[in-house]
Design an enzyme around this catalytic site. Structure first.
Site, PDB file in Angstrom:
ATOM      1  CD  GLU A  35      -2.509   1.254   2.716  1.00 24.86           C
ATOM      2  OE1 GLU A  35      -3.670   1.694   2.755  1.00 24.86           O
ATOM      3  OE2 GLU A  35      -1.883   0.882   3.731  1.00 24.86           O
ATOM      4  CG  HIS A  37       2.605   3.361   3.942  1.00 23.81           C
ATOM      5  ND1 HIS A  37       2.106   2.243   3.327  1.00 23.81           N
ATOM      6  CD2 HIS A  37       2.154   3.310   5.221  1.00 23.81           C
ATOM      7  CE1 HIS A  37       1.398   1.537   4.195  1.00 23.81           C
ATOM      8  NE2 HIS A  37       1.407   2.176   5.348  1.00 23.81           N
ATOM      9  CG  ASP A  46       0.295  -1.430   5.993  1.00 19.41           C
ATOM     10  OD1 ASP A  46       0.808  -0.585   6.747  1.00 19.41           O
ATOM     11  OD2 ASP A  46      -0.735  -1.211   5.329  1.00 19.41           O
ATOM     12  CG  HIS A 121      -3.753  -3.129   5.089  1.00 14.22           C
ATOM     13  ND1 HIS A 121      -3.426  -1.863   4.680  1.00 14.22           N
ATOM     14  CD2 HIS A 121      -4.797  -3.519   4.300  1.00 14.22           C
ATOM     15  CE1 HIS A 121      -4.226  -1.505   3.685  1.00 14.22           C
ATOM     16  NE2 HIS A 121      -5.078  -2.487   3.444  1.00 14.22           N
ATOM     17  CD  GLU A 123      -7.430   0.662   4.706  1.00  8.76           C
ATOM     18  OE1 GLU A 123      -7.478   1.854   4.380  1.00  8.76           O
ATOM     19  OE2 GLU A 123      -6.371   0.118   5.098  1.00  8.76           O
ATOM     20  CG  HIS A 174      -1.857   5.634   5.785  1.00 11.33           C
ATOM     21  ND1 HIS A 174      -1.610   4.287   5.580  1.00 11.33           N
ATOM     22  CD2 HIS A 174      -1.557   6.254   4.613  1.00 11.33           C
ATOM     23  CE1 HIS A 174      -1.194   4.102   4.343  1.00 11.33           C
ATOM     24  NE2 HIS A 174      -1.147   5.283   3.739  1.00 11.33           N
ATOM     25  CD  GLU A 179       1.809   2.958   9.065  1.00 12.82           C
ATOM     26  OE1 GLU A 179       1.307   1.827   8.947  1.00 12.82           O
ATOM     27  OE2 GLU A 179       1.629   3.880   8.234  1.00 12.82           O
TER      28      GLU A 179
END
Length: 282
Positions: A35, A37, A46, A121, A123, A174, A179
Site C-alpha cells: 500500500e 505510504h 504494512d 494493515h 483495512e 497512516h 509508522e
C-alpha cells in the site's frame, strides 16, 4: 528428533516433522499489505511491520512463524489515502475473506495449541475477523486458542498520551509519526529524508464520494510525520510486543473451561512472570 528454535519458520520444517513440532505449541501469522505510504515510506510498510511484530512475539513465546500474507484489502481515503496514489495492490473484501477463511481452515489441520494473527494493515481487520468467525462457526477452532489483532490495538492510551502529544487516532496514523518511527528503527534504508505533515487528519468512520484527496491527505499522508525518530520506533515495538505476550500468557478474556485444562485455574503470578512457550502452558 526435531530441534526447535525460537521464532523459527514453520515452513522450514518437513512434512514428516511438522505435526510433532507444532503439537501443543504456538504459531504466529503476520498479515500485511502492499500500500502507498506517501513520498517517504515504501509500499511494504504494512508487511514489514506485521513481520517484525510477529517475529518478536514469536521469539518471546518460543513459537513458530508463518510467512507473511502480503496482499490485503483495498486502501480507503480516510484510513490509507485510497487508490488515488499508485502502488497499492489489493483484492476485494469478499475475496480476502474467502482466502483467509480457506487458509485458516488449512491451518486448523495442524495440532497447534494456539494461533496468533498479527495484522499490519488497517483495512484488513474486519475481513480477518469475519474469516475467523466463519471458521469458528464450523467448529474448526474448538481445540485452538486464537489471538488475532492489529498491532496498534495493543498500544495503550497512556503510551500515546505520553509519546505523541497530538495523536490523530489510529485510522489517521497512516504514514505518520508511528509508522515512520518504526521504519526508521527497522529499515532506515527504505525511508527518505522527506517528513510530510497533514494538519487536518480525516475523521474516522466517514465515507466520502467524490473525495478530494488533496484535502484529506498530503501526498498520501493522513497526519504528521514530525517528531519521527528511530528511538520512538524501538520503544513502540517493545511496547506492543510486551502487551501482546502478556495478553497471550494471561489468556485474558478466554473461556478457560472450554479451551485448555491448564487455563482453568490460572496462577495470578503468571501475569508478571515470563515463562517459555516450550511448555504448552501460557
Amino acid at each position: 528428533m526435531t530441534t526447535h528454535h525460537p521464532g523459527a519458520l514453520l515452513t522450514d520444517l518437513t512434512s514428516a516433522q511438522v505435526a510433532d513440532a507444532v503439537r501443543g505449541r504456538t504459531v504466529v501469522w503476520p498479515i500485511g499489505a502492499i500500500e502507498q505510504h506517501g513520498p517517504h515510506l515504501p509500499l511494504s510498510v504494512d508487511l514489514i511491520l506485521a513481520e517484525a511484530f510477529a517475529s518478536e512475539i514469536a521469539k518471546e513465546l518460543d513459537a513458530f512463524t508463518l510467512p507473511a500474507q502480503a496482499i490485503g484489502a483495498r486502501s480507503l481515503p480516510q484510513s490509507g489515502g485510497g487508490l488515488y496514489f499508485p502502488g497499492t495492490v489489493y483484492v476485494a473484501g469478499d475475496t480476502l475473506v474467502r482466502f483467509l477463511r480457506e487458509t485458516l481452515t488449512a491451518l486448523t489441520a495442524l495440532p497447534m495449541a494456539r494461533l496468533i494473527v498479527v495484522n499490519g494493515h488497517y483495512e484488513n481487520e474486519p475481513f480477518l475477523f469475519e474469516a475467523l468467525d466463519q471458521v469458528r462457526e464450523r467448529g474448526l477452532l474448538d481445540s485452538t486458542e486464537v489471538f488475532a489483532f492489529s498491532w496498534w490495538s495493543l498500544v495503550r492510551d497512556t503510551w500515546t498520551d505520553a509519546e505523541i502529544p497530538r495523536f490523530p487516532g489510529w485510522h489517521a496514523e497512516h504514514a505518520g509519526v508511528t509508522e515512520t518511527s518504526l521504519m526508521l528503527h527497522l529499515r532506515p534504508d527504505l525511508v527518505t529524508d522527506e517528513r510530510p505533515d497533514h494538519d487536518d487528519p480525516p475523521r474516522a468512520g466517514v465515507y466520502l464520494h467524490p473525495v478530494d484527496v488533496a484535502q484529506t491527505t498530503h501526498r498520501g499522508v493522513l497526519s504528521s510525520t514530525s517528531g519521527s525518530d528511530a528511538g520512538l520506533g524501538e520503544k513502540l515495538l517493545r511496547h506492543v510486543v510486551d502487551e501482546a505476550t502478556a495478553m497471550v500468557r494471561d489468556g485474558s478474556g478466554l473461556l478457560f473451561a472450554q479451551t485448555r485444562p491448564d487455563r482453568r485455574h490460572p496462577d495470578p503470578r503468571r501475569r508478571t512472570a515470563a515463562r517459555p512457550e516450550g511448555n504448552p502452558q501460557p
